[in-house]
Scaffold this motif. Structure first.
Motif, PDB file in Angstrom:
ATOM      1  N   GLU A 136       7.488  -1.221   9.399  1.00 15.68           N
ATOM      2  CA  GLU A 136       8.597  -1.473  10.419  1.00 15.68           C
ATOM      3  C   GLU A 136       7.782  -2.171  11.720  1.00 15.68           C
ATOM      4  O   GLU A 136       8.490  -2.840  12.472  1.00 15.68           O
ATOM      5  CB  GLU A 136       9.067  -0.083  10.594  1.00 15.68           C
ATOM      6  N   ARG A 137       6.508  -2.035  11.702  1.00 17.02           N
ATOM      7  CA  ARG A 137       6.014  -2.558  13.057  1.00 17.02           C
ATOM      8  C   ARG A 137       5.812  -4.073  12.736  1.00 17.02           C
ATOM      9  O   ARG A 137       5.844  -4.872  14.176  1.00 17.02           O
ATOM     10  CB  ARG A 137       4.426  -2.174  12.967  1.00 17.02           C
ATOM     11  N   VAL A 148       4.893   0.379   0.247  1.00 16.02           N
ATOM     12  CA  VAL A 148       5.331  -0.474   1.380  1.00 16.02           C
ATOM     13  C   VAL A 148       4.496  -1.661   1.673  1.00 16.02           C
ATOM     14  O   VAL A 148       3.319  -1.733   1.262  1.00 16.02           O
ATOM     15  CB  VAL A 148       5.295   0.665   2.709  1.00 16.02           C
ATOM     16  N   MET A 149       5.266  -2.586   2.006  1.00 18.61           N
ATOM     17  CA  MET A 149       4.386  -3.974   2.390  1.00 18.61           C
ATOM     18  C   MET A 149       3.635  -4.019   3.414  1.00 18.61           C
ATOM     19  O   MET A 149       4.345  -3.428   4.565  1.00 18.61           O
ATOM     20  CB  MET A 149       5.573  -5.070   2.072  1.00 18.61           C
ATOM     21  N   LYS A 150       2.469  -4.507   3.324  1.00 18.75           N
ATOM     22  CA  LYS A 150       1.526  -4.262   4.392  1.00 18.75           C
ATOM     23  C   LYS A 150       1.956  -5.133   5.680  1.00 18.75           C
ATOM     24  O   LYS A 150       2.461  -6.435   5.343  1.00 18.75           O
ATOM     25  CB  LYS A 150       0.112  -4.889   4.089  1.00 18.75           C
ATOM     26  N   ASP A 181       0.953  -1.001  -0.189  1.00 16.74           N
ATOM     27  CA  ASP A 181      -0.126   0.074  -0.013  1.00 16.74           C
ATOM     28  C   ASP A 181       1.077   1.147  -0.013  1.00 16.74           C
ATOM     29  O   ASP A 181       2.209   1.033   0.114  1.00 16.74           O
ATOM     30  CB  ASP A 181      -1.086  -0.130   1.260  1.00 16.74           C
ATOM     31  N   THR A 182       0.181   2.205  -0.152  1.00 16.40           N
ATOM     32  CA  THR A 182       1.317   3.711  -0.167  1.00 16.40           C
ATOM     33  C   THR A 182       1.644   3.845   1.221  1.00 16.40           C
ATOM     34  O   THR A 182       1.228   3.603   2.224  1.00 16.40           O
ATOM     35  CB  THR A 182       0.201   5.106  -0.595  1.00 16.40           C
ATOM     36  N   PRO A 183       2.838   4.677   1.266  1.00 15.02           N
ATOM     37  CA  PRO A 183       3.600   5.058   2.219  1.00 15.02           C
ATOM     38  C   PRO A 183       2.966   6.184   3.320  1.00 15.02           C
ATOM     39  O   PRO A 183       2.643   7.241   2.608  1.00 15.02           O
ATOM     40  CB  PRO A 183       4.902   5.328   2.000  1.00 15.02           C
ATOM     41  N   TYR A 184       2.732   5.985   4.491  1.00 10.09           N
ATOM     42  CA  TYR A 184       2.445   7.026   5.233  1.00 10.09           C
ATOM     43  C   TYR A 184       3.777   8.145   5.205  1.00 10.09           C
ATOM     44  O   TYR A 184       4.789   7.574   5.105  1.00 10.09           O
ATOM     45  CB  TYR A 184       2.134   6.872   6.573  1.00 10.09           C
TER      46      TYR A 184
END
Ligand code: JF8
Length: 245
Positions: free
Chosen positions: A122-123, A60-62, A50-53
């Motif tokens: 990163e989470r 970015v990979m979900k 999905d799109t990056p915050y």
């Protein structure tokens, strides 16, 4: 050893069915499984990105597909068995070296998370710390498009160190980086080839002098091509080439 690899391109890992690693799998010396991250999605499009915050290029990979995939690889953990090591290939990781290959070859289970796009949320790395020993790892100071190529290299470097994988374990001792130096030059028949002769000492049958010449060549080559390694070598911080598994 068990190795699990998670990727959106599982076919990228097909070379691990070939040659030395492929034979180790057939011989039961290495239990390697490749998993498609999309099998852990729940939407009809099997979305993994999905799109990056914060904006910026790329995707970015979900997190959720990764958490589902990684959790499936630890649920079967028996009590008392060491935590699996989660290796996350990344240009921002610690540098993968021969010393790390020896260290990782002693683990019970390695899980490789192959990122793509701009990387993994990163989470996921933070969440994984509760289930794995997490080690972001880099193949070198250049940029690839994803983690799969790095995993191919790391799995080969680690797998070949497992007991029984290479025919002659002695061959592991005198190769580049096994003792902190680059390997010496090698030659085979004919003794003279296009007016270039094999160094006479190698034809002498004097094993002491041959060993001395080879060691000198290791030093010479290392000083010429990788002086950085000489600093490590001289400081006595050698990779564990003497280790027997
Ligand atoms: N290891 C390693 C890498 C990478 C790498 C790893 C994962 C991803 C995911 C998206 N792009 C990536 C680049 N680039 N350079 C290295 N030495």
């Amino acid at each position: 050893m068990r190795i699990d690899v998670v990727s959106i391109f599982p076919e990228y890992l097909a070379p691990l069915e070939l040659s030395l690693i492929g034979k180790a799998r057939q011989d039961g010396l290495l239990d390697l499984h490749v998993h498609d991250l999309r099998d852990f999605t729940t939407d009809k499009h099997r979305s993994v990105d999905d799109t990056p915050y914060g904006g910026g290029a790329g995707m970015v990979m979900k997190a959720e597909p990764w958490a589902q995939a990684l959790a499936s690889l630890t649920e079967a953990r028996r009590d008392g068995v060491a935590r699996p090591v989660l290796i996350v290939p990344s240009p921002a990781g610690e540098r993968f070296t021969q010393a790390l290959a020896y260290e990782l070859a002693e683990e019970d289970q390695l899980v490789f998370a192959c990122g793509r796009y701009e990387g993994i949320d990163e989470r996921v790395i933070e969440w994984a710390e509760d289930h794995f020993t997490v080690r972001p790892m880099s193949l070198g100071d250049y940029v690839l498009n994803g983690g799969e190529v790095a995993v191919l290299a790391m799995v080969e470097a680690i797998g070949r160190l497992l007991p029984g994988v290479v025919g002659n374990p002695d061959s592991l001792v005198e190769e580049s980086h096994s003792d902190g130096l680059l390997e010496y030059p090698v030659y085979t028949k004919p003794a003279s080839w296009r007016e270039r002769d094999v160094p006479a000492v190698l034809l002498s049958g004097n094993h002491g002098k041959i060993a001395q010449w080879r060691r000198h060549e290791q030093y010479r080559r290392t000083a010429e091509r990788r002086p950085d390694l000489l600093e490590t070598f001289d400081a006595g911080k050698l990779p564990r080439a003497d280790r027997t598994f």
